[in-house]
Design an enzyme around this catalytic site. Sequence first.
Site, short mmCIF file in Angstrom:
data_model
loop_
_atom_site.label_atom_id
_atom_site.label_comp_id
_atom_site.label_asym_id
_atom_site.label_seq_id
_atom_site.Cartn_x
_atom_site.Cartn_y
_atom_site.Cartn_z
CE LYS A 145 -4.22 -2.02 1.70
NZ LYS A 145 -3.83 -3.45 1.78
C1 PLP Z 1 -4.43 -4.50 1.15
C2 PLP Z 1 -3.66 -5.76 1.02
C3 PLP Z 1 -4.05 -6.79 0.12
C4 PLP Z 1 -5.29 -6.69 -0.73
O1 PLP Z 1 -5.18 -5.76 -1.76
P1 PLP Z 1 -6.44 -5.30 -2.62
O2 PLP Z 1 -5.96 -4.21 -3.47
O3 PLP Z 1 -7.47 -4.87 -1.61
O4 PLP Z 1 -6.91 -6.50 -3.39
C5 PLP Z 1 -3.24 -7.91 0.00
N1 PLP Z 1 -2.13 -8.07 0.77
C6 PLP Z 1 -1.74 -7.14 1.67
C7 PLP Z 1 -0.53 -7.36 2.48
C8 PLP Z 1 -2.48 -5.94 1.81
O5 PLP Z 1 -2.09 -5.02 2.72
#
Ligand code: PLP
Length: 456
Positions: free
Chosen positions: A107
Site C-alpha cells: 500500500k
Molecule cells: C491490502 C492488502 C491486500 C489486498 O489488496 P487489494 O488491493 O485490496 O486487493 C493484500 N495483501 C496485503 C498485504 C495488503 O495489505
Amino acid sequence: MKYFSTRGKVSNISFKDAVMMGLAEDGGLLLPQYFPKIDVETLRGKNYQEIAYEVLKEYADDIDREDFKKLLSKSYQAFDTDNIVPLADIKECFLAELFHGPTLAFKDIALQFLGNLFEYILAERSDSVNIIGATSGDTGSAAIYGVRGKKNVNIAILYPNKRVSSVQEMQMTSVMDDNVLTLAVKGTFDDCQNLVKSYFNDANFKKQYKLGAVNSINWARIMAQIVYYFYAYLQLPKAQKVNFVVPTGNFGNIFAGYAAYRMGLPINKLVLATNENDILHRFISKGDYSLADVKATYSPSMDIQVASNLERYLYFLFKENGAKVSDAVNELKNTGKISFSNEEISEVQTLFMSYGVTNKATEETIKRIYDKSSYVIDPHTACAVEACHKLGLNHDNTIVMSTAHPAKFPDVVKKSLGIDVKEPDSIIKMRSLTTKTEVIENDSSMVKERLKQFFS
Ligand SMILES: *Cc1c(COP(=O)(O)O)cnc(C)c1O
C-alpha cells in the site's frame, strides 16, 4: 484525460478533481475515459520513476510535466532499495517484492504518491483536508506515512484497541508529527468503520471539517499500482506473455493489472488468489458472487466481504453500461448476490483465473518455499504462491505480487517455520521510538468531539 463514474451519472472530471473527490457523487467509482496504449519495449533501460512517468503521464495531464516528475521521484524516496520493486526467483515462480516502502506493505507504493499529490493540489488551491480512516492494520500505517508532516493535511486513524498486530500498532503510534492522530477504539474493526462511515454521512460535519478519505476507491491509488506491472515484466529474464498472480482483497491491486493489460502489456492470465474469504474466487471460477460471513484468517488484509473495486471491472464486463452497474449494486444490497449470464462468466474466464487458499495450505506453502528456496514469504503472498502451484503455472513467465514483508506477520511465520523472521532495520529502529496513542470508548459523540478538537 477526463474521468467518469461507473454508474454513469458523473462525467467530465479532471484528474485533480478525481483525486480530491475519491468516490463519485452518484456513489460510483471513477474511471479514465480510455486506457493509453504503451509499447512496453520502449521502457527498457529506464528506472522505476522514469517508467512511472511514462505509464502515468496521460492519466494526469492537468499537472505540469516537471511537477509531475518531481512528485513521482519524491514518492519513492522513502523506499529501502533503489530498485523500488525488485524481482526475486523462488523456483516455483518469480516474486515482485512490493514491500520495500516505509510500512513494509504494497500500500506504500500508492499512498506515498497520494500524500504528495494531496499536498500539491491543496497548495495550488489554498485548501486543506482532514482525513479520517478506519484500519485493521496495513492501510492505516501506510496512510499515516503517506501524509505525515504534509502541509494542509491532517489525518486521524481509528483502529480496534488490542486487535491489530504489535508491529502494525507500533508503525502507527510511533509517528510524532502534529498532523497525525491515532485513536485505539474499544471495539472491533467494524465498530471503527461504522464510526467513520457515520461521520462521512453527517453532511454538516463533513463540510465544516472538510473530511477526506484515502481508501482504495481513490483512482490515484489504482493508477500508481499500474506501474509495477510494467516494471516487473521488464525484469523477467526473457520477454514473453506473462501471468500475474495477485493476493486479492478489494480487487484494487488486480484491477491495476487489468488496466496494464488494457494499456497493452503482454499479459496471458491475471490470477486472483483469495484466502478462505473466497467470494472473488467463486465469482471467477463459477460466477457465484454471493456474500458470506467474514472469517478471520492468517492473511487479515484479505479478510473482506464486499470487494469495492470490483465495480470498476464490472463496468467493462457489462459493456460500459452504467445503468447495469447500478442495478448490480442494488441487487447485491437487496439479495446479497450479483447474478451473471453464462456469456459474462466465459468472458471473465478468458483473462482471469482464481484459487482460494485455506489457513492450513498457507502455512504449508510458507514452509515449502522456505525449504525449497530459503526465502520467507508472508501469509498474503503465500496464498498467491499456492494458487500458482495448484493451477500449474510455469515458472518462467509467472510473477506473484508479494504484498507484504513477512516481519509484519511474525506469528504465522513462526507457526509455519518454527523460527523468528529476521526483522528489517526499519522495524528494529522503530522499537526504540516513543509512541503516542489514545484509547477511547466506542462512543460516537466522544470520538467526534476528539476529532473536532484535533482538526481545529
Ligand atoms: C491490502 C492488502 C491486500 C489486498 O489488496 P487489494 O488491493 O485490496 O486487493 C493484500 N495483501 C496485503 C498485504 C495488503 O495489505
